[in-house]
Design a protein around this motif. Structure first.
Motif, PDB file in Angstrom:
ATOM      1  N   ARG A 138      25.464  49.880 -28.807  1.00 44.64           N
ATOM      2  CA  ARG A 138      23.807  49.088 -29.005  1.00 44.64           C
ATOM      3  C   ARG A 138      23.794  48.208 -29.188  1.00 44.64           C
ATOM      4  NH1 ARG A 138      20.318  52.713 -33.350  1.00 44.64           N
ATOM      5  NH2 ARG A 138      21.181  54.458 -31.660  1.00 44.64           N
ATOM      6  N   ALA A 139      25.169  47.074 -29.429  1.00 47.64           N
ATOM      7  CA  ALA A 139      25.586  46.253 -29.020  1.00 47.64           C
ATOM      8  C   ALA A 139      25.736  45.432 -27.917  1.00 47.64           C
ATOM      9  CB  ALA A 139      26.325  45.508 -30.136  1.00 47.64           C
ATOM     10  N   ALA A 158      22.094  57.266 -21.639  1.00 42.51           N
ATOM     11  CA  ALA A 158      21.245  56.466 -21.930  1.00 42.51           C
ATOM     12  C   ALA A 158      20.660  57.651 -23.582  1.00 42.51           C
ATOM     13  CB  ALA A 158      19.335  57.524 -21.054  1.00 42.51           C
ATOM     14  N   LEU A 159      21.705  58.019 -23.750  1.00 40.80           N
ATOM     15  CA  LEU A 159      20.813  58.447 -25.632  1.00 40.80           C
ATOM     16  C   LEU A 159      20.334  57.581 -26.296  1.00 40.80           C
ATOM     17  CD1 LEU A 159      23.404  61.629 -26.791  1.00 40.80           C
ATOM     18  CD2 LEU A 159      20.762  61.263 -25.790  1.00 40.80           C
ATOM     19  N   SER A 160      21.161  56.784 -26.566  1.00 38.48           N
ATOM     20  CA  SER A 160      21.234  55.014 -27.024  1.00 38.48           C
ATOM     21  C   SER A 160      20.215  54.503 -26.473  1.00 38.48           C
ATOM     22  CB  SER A 160      22.277  54.286 -27.607  1.00 38.48           C
ATOM     23  OG  SER A 160      23.259  53.738 -26.226  1.00 38.48           O
ATOM     24  N   THR A 161      19.662  55.039 -25.475  1.00 36.00           N
ATOM     25  CA  THR A 161      19.000  53.355 -24.168  1.00 36.00           C
ATOM     26  C   THR A 161      16.924  53.782 -25.521  1.00 36.00           C
ATOM     27  OG1 THR A 161      20.808  54.194 -23.348  1.00 36.00           O
ATOM     28  CG2 THR A 161      17.935  52.263 -22.497  1.00 36.00           C
ATOM     29  N   ARG A 162      16.920  52.322 -25.908  1.00 34.00           N
ATOM     30  CA  ARG A 162      15.614  53.262 -26.368  1.00 34.00           C
ATOM     31  C   ARG A 162      14.152  52.999 -25.344  1.00 34.00           C
ATOM     32  NH1 ARG A 162      17.003  50.712 -31.677  1.00 34.00           N
ATOM     33  NH2 ARG A 162      17.340  52.482 -32.591  1.00 34.00           N
ATOM     34  N   GLY A 163      13.455  53.605 -25.093  1.00 32.63           N
ATOM     35  CA  GLY A 163      12.216  53.265 -24.063  1.00 32.63           C
ATOM     36  C   GLY A 163      12.824  53.721 -22.549  1.00 32.63           C
ATOM     37  N   SER A 164      11.042  54.997 -22.157  1.00 29.20           N
ATOM     38  CA  SER A 164      11.846  55.649 -21.401  1.00 29.20           C
ATOM     39  C   SER A 164      11.837  54.057 -20.047  1.00 29.20           C
ATOM     40  CB  SER A 164      10.778  56.112 -20.788  1.00 29.20           C
ATOM     41  OG  SER A 164       9.038  56.102 -20.899  1.00 29.20           O
ATOM     42  N   ALA A 165      10.571  53.263 -19.612  1.00 28.36           N
ATOM     43  CA  ALA A 165      10.881  52.229 -18.628  1.00 28.36           C
ATOM     44  C   ALA A 165      12.178  52.020 -18.175  1.00 28.36           C
ATOM     45  CB  ALA A 165       9.811  51.083 -18.528  1.00 28.36           C
ATOM     46  N   LEU A 166      13.426  51.425 -19.633  1.00 26.28           N
ATOM     47  CA  LEU A 166      14.741  50.645 -19.529  1.00 26.28           C
ATOM     48  C   LEU A 166      15.038  52.063 -18.745  1.00 26.28           C
ATOM     49  CD1 LEU A 166      15.992  48.763 -20.058  1.00 26.28           C
ATOM     50  CD2 LEU A 166      17.060  49.281 -22.074  1.00 26.28           C
ATOM     51  N   ILE A 167      15.047  53.355 -19.286  1.00 27.22           N
ATOM     52  CA  ILE A 167      16.092  54.631 -18.698  1.00 27.22           C
ATOM     53  C   ILE A 167      16.092  54.079 -17.481  1.00 27.22           C
ATOM     54  CG2 ILE A 167      16.291  57.215 -18.808  1.00 27.22           C
ATOM     55  CD1 ILE A 167      15.733  56.453 -21.798  1.00 27.22           C
ATOM     56  N   ARG A 168      13.915  54.955 -16.613  1.00 27.90           N
ATOM     57  CA  ARG A 168      14.014  54.621 -15.257  1.00 27.90           C
ATOM     58  C   ARG A 168      14.828  53.832 -14.338  1.00 27.90           C
ATOM     59  NH1 ARG A 168       8.995  56.404 -16.631  1.00 27.90           N
ATOM     60  NH2 ARG A 168       7.587  54.466 -16.628  1.00 27.90           N
ATOM     61  N   LEU A 226      26.349  52.950 -17.042  1.00 31.47           N
ATOM     62  CA  LEU A 226      25.558  51.841 -16.840  1.00 31.47           C
ATOM     63  C   LEU A 226      24.216  52.301 -17.498  1.00 31.47           C
ATOM     64  CD1 LEU A 226      25.767  50.492 -13.513  1.00 31.47           C
ATOM     65  CD2 LEU A 226      26.788  49.341 -15.042  1.00 31.47           C
ATOM     66  N   MET A 227      23.764  53.640 -18.160  1.00 32.48           N
ATOM     67  CA  MET A 227      22.852  54.214 -18.874  1.00 32.48           C
ATOM     68  C   MET A 227      22.151  53.238 -19.816  1.00 32.48           C
ATOM     69  SD  MET A 227      20.932  55.836 -15.872  1.00 32.48           S
ATOM     70  CE  MET A 227      19.994  56.400 -17.489  1.00 32.48           C
ATOM     71  N   ALA A 228      23.424  52.619 -20.380  1.00 24.74           N
ATOM     72  CA  ALA A 228      23.111  52.133 -21.672  1.00 24.74           C
ATOM     73  C   ALA A 228      23.413  50.784 -21.974  1.00 24.74           C
ATOM     74  CB  ALA A 228      25.148  53.076 -21.947  1.00 24.74           C
ATOM     75  N   SER A 229      22.626  50.262 -21.011  1.00 25.21           N
ATOM     76  CA  SER A 229      22.593  48.892 -20.385  1.00 25.21           C
ATOM     77  C   SER A 229      23.382  48.159 -21.277  1.00 25.21           C
ATOM     78  CB  SER A 229      21.044  48.402 -21.093  1.00 25.21           C
ATOM     79  OG  SER A 229      19.903  49.297 -20.952  1.00 25.21           O
TER      80      SER A 229
END
Ligand SMILES: Nc1ncnc2c1ncn2[C@@H]1O[C@H](COP(=O)(O)OP(=O)(O)OP(=O)(O)O)[C@@H](O)[C@H]1O
Ligand SMILES: [Mg+2]
Length: 270
Positions: free
Chosen positions: A85-86, A111-121, A159-162
């Protein structure tokens, strides 16, 4: 220290009670660009990445001394999910993908730790832009992909985890030269998008080509460090890692045999 940079100081790692895999390792990765870690089998490269990503405990390892700071925060001892997350995300050795899940499901898992569907998309679009073949195969079971495609999926999942710092463990391992070139191109592109990359590689040519700076690990210690250009010029790297022959001195045949000098530790080149 620059915010967002990784700073490792005096890192010691042990496995179980007795195997000391890293000794006094210090290195830094700036907020952008590629830094490479080179070294032979067993040098401690994966151990270093595991320490940074907080996953040593999964391998019965632990940090025994030293500090790991990312964006000025201490990482050692933190939960791996919090480290992700960091912004610090690892692609482990061996391109592990979930073989029975589809490409899409593997990306979703990243993407489990990624918040927000727009960011995931938007992350998914970025992955498909980098790896169009994954878009074509999104319904396919990951286990049916080629080795190179699985490596792409493993990077895509990270990359899905930003990530802001991507830890790559031997992405070229076992791939044919053309695929190695494609993966290298993608790593360059990811770095150009502003993600810092800590790249562990045994393919020294690829690593020194991608990275601005590199460290050579030898049996758990940093043996050489410097800019990639300077390192590529050292006899040691050319002989040990680039497979070039040492040029013999004209009188080498007549010179008495000398004992091997003790390895200088942490020599800065350049
Ligand atoms: N889970 C473990 N338990 C005990 N010892 C381990 C474990 N994992 C690694 N080691 C030891 O730690 C040292 C460093 O191993 P590491 O896997 O970090 O090396 P590496 O540089 O990544 O090697 P490779 O290029 O083969 O992947 C080696 O001596 C290895 O045997
Ligand atoms: Mg390894």
């Amino acid at each position: 220290m620059e915010s967002g940079a990784l700073l490792v100081e005096g890192l010691e790692v042990v496995y179980g009670r007795s195997v000391r895999a890293l000794r006094g390792v210090s290195l830094d990765v700036p907020v952008s660009g590629v830094v490479a870690v080179l070294g032979a089998n067993g040098a401690g490269k994966s151990t270093l990445l595991r320490a940074v990503s907080g996953t040593l405990a999964l391998h019965r390892g632990a940090v025994a001394a030293g500090t790991i700071r990312y964006a000025s925060e201490r990482l050692a001892g933190r939960d791996p999910a919090l480290i992700v997350r960091a912004g610090v995300v690892q692609v482990p050795e061996g391109r592990r993908v979930f073989a029975n899940l589809s490409v899409d499901e593997n990306l979703q898992a990243g993407a489990l730790s990624t918040r927000g569907s727009a960011l995931i998309r938007s992350n998914r679009e970025r992955v498909f832009d980098l790896f169009p073949v994954l878009a074509e195969r999104r319904e396919q079971r990951a286990g049916l992909l080629s080795g190179g495609e699985q490596q792409m999926l493993a990077i895509g999942r990270a990359l899905m985890a930003s990530p802001r710092l991507l830890l790559l463990d031997e992405p070229s391992l076992g791939l044919a030269p053309r695929m190695v070139g494609r993966i290298a191109g993608v790593i360059r592109e990811i770095a150009a998008q502003g993600v810092a990359v800590l790249l562990v590689e045994q393919n020294v040519t690829v690593a020194l080509d991608l990275a601005e700076k590199a460290y050579v690990l030898d049996v758990g210690e940093v043996r050489l460090a410097g800019s990639s250009a300077d390192l590529a010029r050292t006899d040691e790297v050319r002989r040990l890692y680039l497979g070039e022959e040492e040029t013999a001195a004209p009188d080498a045949a007549s010179a008495p045999a000398r004992p091997t000098p003790r390895k200088p530790l942490r020599r800065w080149v350049g």
